[in-house]
Design an enzyme around this catalytic site. Structure first.
Site, mmCIF file in Angstrom:
data_model
loop_
_atom_site.group_PDB
_atom_site.id
_atom_site.type_symbol
_atom_site.label_atom_id
_atom_site.label_comp_id
_atom_site.label_asym_id
_atom_site.label_seq_id
_atom_site.Cartn_x
_atom_site.Cartn_y
_atom_site.Cartn_z
ATOM 1 N N THR A 26 62.010 -72.012 -8.684
ATOM 2 C CA THR A 26 63.641 -71.583 -8.669
ATOM 3 C C THR A 26 63.818 -70.600 -7.636
ATOM 4 O O THR A 26 63.245 -69.591 -7.846
ATOM 5 C CB THR A 26 63.680 -71.312 -10.058
ATOM 6 O OG1 THR A 26 63.394 -72.247 -11.066
ATOM 7 C CG2 THR A 26 65.371 -70.950 -10.321
ATOM 8 N N GLN A 101 61.938 -82.454 -10.318
ATOM 9 C CA GLN A 101 61.877 -81.817 -11.608
ATOM 10 C C GLN A 101 63.038 -81.761 -12.443
ATOM 11 O O GLN A 101 64.137 -81.126 -12.296
ATOM 12 C CB GLN A 101 61.125 -80.307 -11.472
ATOM 13 C CG GLN A 101 60.745 -80.093 -12.769
ATOM 14 C CD GLN A 101 60.133 -78.568 -12.740
ATOM 15 O OE1 GLN A 101 61.021 -77.673 -12.739
ATOM 16 N NE2 GLN A 101 59.158 -78.150 -12.903
ATOM 17 N N HIS A 179 60.019 -81.211 -16.682
ATOM 18 C CA HIS A 179 59.628 -80.010 -17.018
ATOM 19 C C HIS A 179 59.418 -79.556 -18.602
ATOM 20 O O HIS A 179 60.231 -79.451 -19.213
ATOM 21 C CB HIS A 179 60.841 -78.817 -16.571
ATOM 22 C CG HIS A 179 60.402 -77.454 -16.241
ATOM 23 N ND1 HIS A 179 59.250 -77.173 -16.931
ATOM 24 C CD2 HIS A 179 60.771 -76.432 -15.755
ATOM 25 C CE1 HIS A 179 59.137 -75.634 -16.515
ATOM 26 N NE2 HIS A 179 60.382 -75.330 -15.500
ATOM 27 N N ASN A 182 57.216 -73.284 -19.764
ATOM 28 C CA ASN A 182 58.100 -72.306 -19.406
ATOM 29 C C ASN A 182 58.959 -71.772 -20.790
ATOM 30 O O ASN A 182 59.801 -71.095 -20.366
ATOM 31 C CB ASN A 182 58.346 -72.103 -18.207
ATOM 32 C CG ASN A 182 57.416 -71.774 -17.174
ATOM 33 O OD1 ASN A 182 56.186 -71.848 -17.315
ATOM 34 N ND2 ASN A 182 57.720 -72.121 -15.879
ATOM 35 N N TYR A 184 61.316 -73.784 -21.612
ATOM 36 C CA TYR A 184 62.313 -74.830 -21.856
ATOM 37 C C TYR A 184 62.272 -75.826 -22.903
ATOM 38 O O TYR A 184 61.532 -75.694 -23.707
ATOM 39 C CB TYR A 184 62.568 -74.882 -20.368
ATOM 40 C CG TYR A 184 62.576 -74.026 -19.495
ATOM 41 C CD1 TYR A 184 63.688 -72.851 -19.522
ATOM 42 C CD2 TYR A 184 61.744 -73.891 -18.335
ATOM 43 C CE1 TYR A 184 63.838 -71.745 -18.697
ATOM 44 C CE2 TYR A 184 61.904 -72.710 -17.560
ATOM 45 C CZ TYR A 184 62.759 -71.564 -17.744
ATOM 46 O OH TYR A 184 62.781 -70.585 -16.930
ATOM 47 N N ARG A 231 54.959 -81.214 -16.557
ATOM 48 C CA ARG A 231 54.292 -79.907 -16.414
ATOM 49 C C ARG A 231 54.406 -79.485 -17.725
ATOM 50 O O ARG A 231 55.364 -79.267 -18.619
ATOM 51 C CB ARG A 231 55.399 -79.241 -15.301
ATOM 52 C CG ARG A 231 54.813 -77.697 -14.901
ATOM 53 C CD ARG A 231 55.992 -76.892 -14.154
ATOM 54 N NE ARG A 231 55.568 -75.732 -13.938
ATOM 55 C CZ ARG A 231 54.911 -75.348 -12.775
ATOM 56 N NH1 ARG A 231 54.130 -76.146 -12.140
ATOM 57 N NH2 ARG A 231 54.518 -74.083 -12.861
ATOM 58 N N ASN A 239 59.638 -66.553 -22.114
ATOM 59 C CA ASN A 239 60.732 -67.262 -23.010
ATOM 60 C C ASN A 239 60.223 -67.123 -24.349
ATOM 61 O O ASN A 239 60.695 -68.145 -25.107
ATOM 62 C CB ASN A 239 61.250 -68.595 -22.435
ATOM 63 C CG ASN A 239 62.204 -68.160 -21.150
ATOM 64 O OD1 ASN A 239 62.818 -67.294 -21.099
ATOM 65 N ND2 ASN A 239 61.942 -69.265 -20.480
ATOM 66 N N GLY A 330 52.469 -72.144 -5.299
ATOM 67 C CA GLY A 330 53.892 -71.578 -5.584
ATOM 68 C C GLY A 330 54.044 -70.547 -4.391
ATOM 69 O O GLY A 330 54.790 -70.794 -3.442
#
Length: 383
Positions: A26, A101, A179, A182, A184, A231, A239, A330
């Protein structure tokens, strides 16, 4: 030392020229709106030219959302599809492969964000449980997360993912990655701390897995086998995620086994990283465990990729031992647009990263400022 990373990898009809995968990163540079722009085009083209075996795009919003990541790109409009098509064409011209993604943030959107307001929709999640931590730094007062509206019918969101997959195909991508990490939306359904539904999408491991698995089935129906990926971050607390250890292992062993039966292109696992482990109420949130050892036996039909502060030498050893099929990097790709070629030729990885430029600074910043730390890291002189 890293020779195994430069070997090609066949996934269905696709051939990756090496096993040096570019992570979804991101970068918040799709200014002034959620439409990919010229510097996004330059950024992805550079990394295709730099030899990436596979580029995974930054998280791409499937519908208009009030993300903490201001100026993330979307894939819901014709304008966005056309903009992404320029990027996929350029990546292909450089001999690259690129997956999109697909991203829905769920409860970690904010109702006061301009994009959320424009959508006319509330912040949705599996259950009306707010995440802790996090700040929307572009909003006055830097507010945290809000209590979301529980999704009435998850099939509506599943249909949105299906449409995004159709749009990504029109945009010329080679495949899509869901995705599911993380904290989400897909992760929120998997985790019992954020999903306390009493219908067929909550409660048991099978029910909590249903949302993500039904999305994957829809994506495969559009793209076919070996063109869809997922992923996951089983150990991550980012989060406000994290279940007890045995529940975590049982949940992810089930989900990964069922996802693998769909004959995916790959399953990307993120191992434990301290940087993704927030401290909430005086305790770290993640569920630390050996992700690779816990879930490698569940992956039999799909390729397995690993992400999480890997070094090229460590990654090469994992490939050589057949513990993984490819390695995802990354930050190394941020500072080295020619990372794969540097690894191939033994050129030092010597970029000095400027962390203040990792993410965009909003639409008020000039294009030249947006390029800093984005498209201005140099290629090695003799490659």
């Amino acid at each position: 030392m890293a020779s195994k990373l430069i070997e090609p990898l066949s996934i269905g009809a696709l051939t990756l020229r090496n096993r040096v995968i570019m992570s979804a990163l991101t970068r918040s540079r799709s200014v002034p709106t959620n439409v990919p722009n010229g510097i996004n085009l330059e950024y992805y083209t550079q990394r295709a030219r730099g030899g990436a075996g596979l580029i995974t795009t930054e998280g791409t919003l499937i519908v208009q959302q009030g993300s903490e990541w201001q100026n993330a790109p979307g894939i819901w409009s014709k304008e966005q599809i056309a903009a992404w098509k320029k990027i996929t064409d350029s990546v292909h011209n450089e001999g690259g492969v690129i997956f999109n993604q697909l991203w829905h943030l769920g409860r970690v959107n904010h109702p006061d964000a301009p994009e959320q307001k424009a959508s006319g929709q509330p912040v949705y999640a599996p259950s009306a449980i707010a995440a802790r931590g996090g700040k929307f730094r572009f909003l006055p007062g830097q507010p945290g997360y809000v209590t979301p509206t529980a999704i009435d019918d998850p099939r509506i969101i599943i249909a949105q993912f299906r449409q995004a997959a159709i749009n990504a195909k029109e945009a010329g991508f080679d495949g899509v990655e869901l995705h599911g990490a993380n904290g989400y939306l897909v992760h929120q359904f998997l985790d019992s701390t954020s999903n306390q539904r009493t219908d067929s999408y909550g409660g048991s491991i099978e029910n909590r897995s249903r949302f993500g698995l039904e999305i994957l089935k829809e994506l495969v129906s559009i793209w076919g086998n070996k063109r869809v990926a997922v992923r996951l971050s089983p150990a991550g607390g980012y989060n406000d995620m994290g279940m007890p250890l045995q529940e975590t292992i049982d949940t992810y062993q089930y989900f990964i086994s069922k996802a693998d039966e769909l004959d995916l292109a790959y399953i990307a696992l993120v191992r434990y990283m301290p940087a993704m482990d927030p401290t909430i109420d005086g305790k770290t949130r993640a569920t630390q465990h050996d992700v690779l050892a816990s879930y490698r036996p569940c992956v039999k039909n799909s390729a397995l990729f690993l992400n999480g502060a890997l070094t090229p030498d460590e990654a090469s050893e994992l490939v050589a031992s057949k513990k993984i099929d490819a390695a995802i990097f990354g930050q190394l790709w941020i500072g080295h647009p020619d990372l794969a070629k540097r690894i191939e030729h033994g050129v030092p990885l010597d970029a000095k990263l400027d962390y203040t430029t990792f993410y965009g600074h909003g639409p008020q910043v000039s294009e030249e400022e947006q390029k800093k730390g984005y498209t201005d890291y140099p290629f090695a002189a003799h490659l």
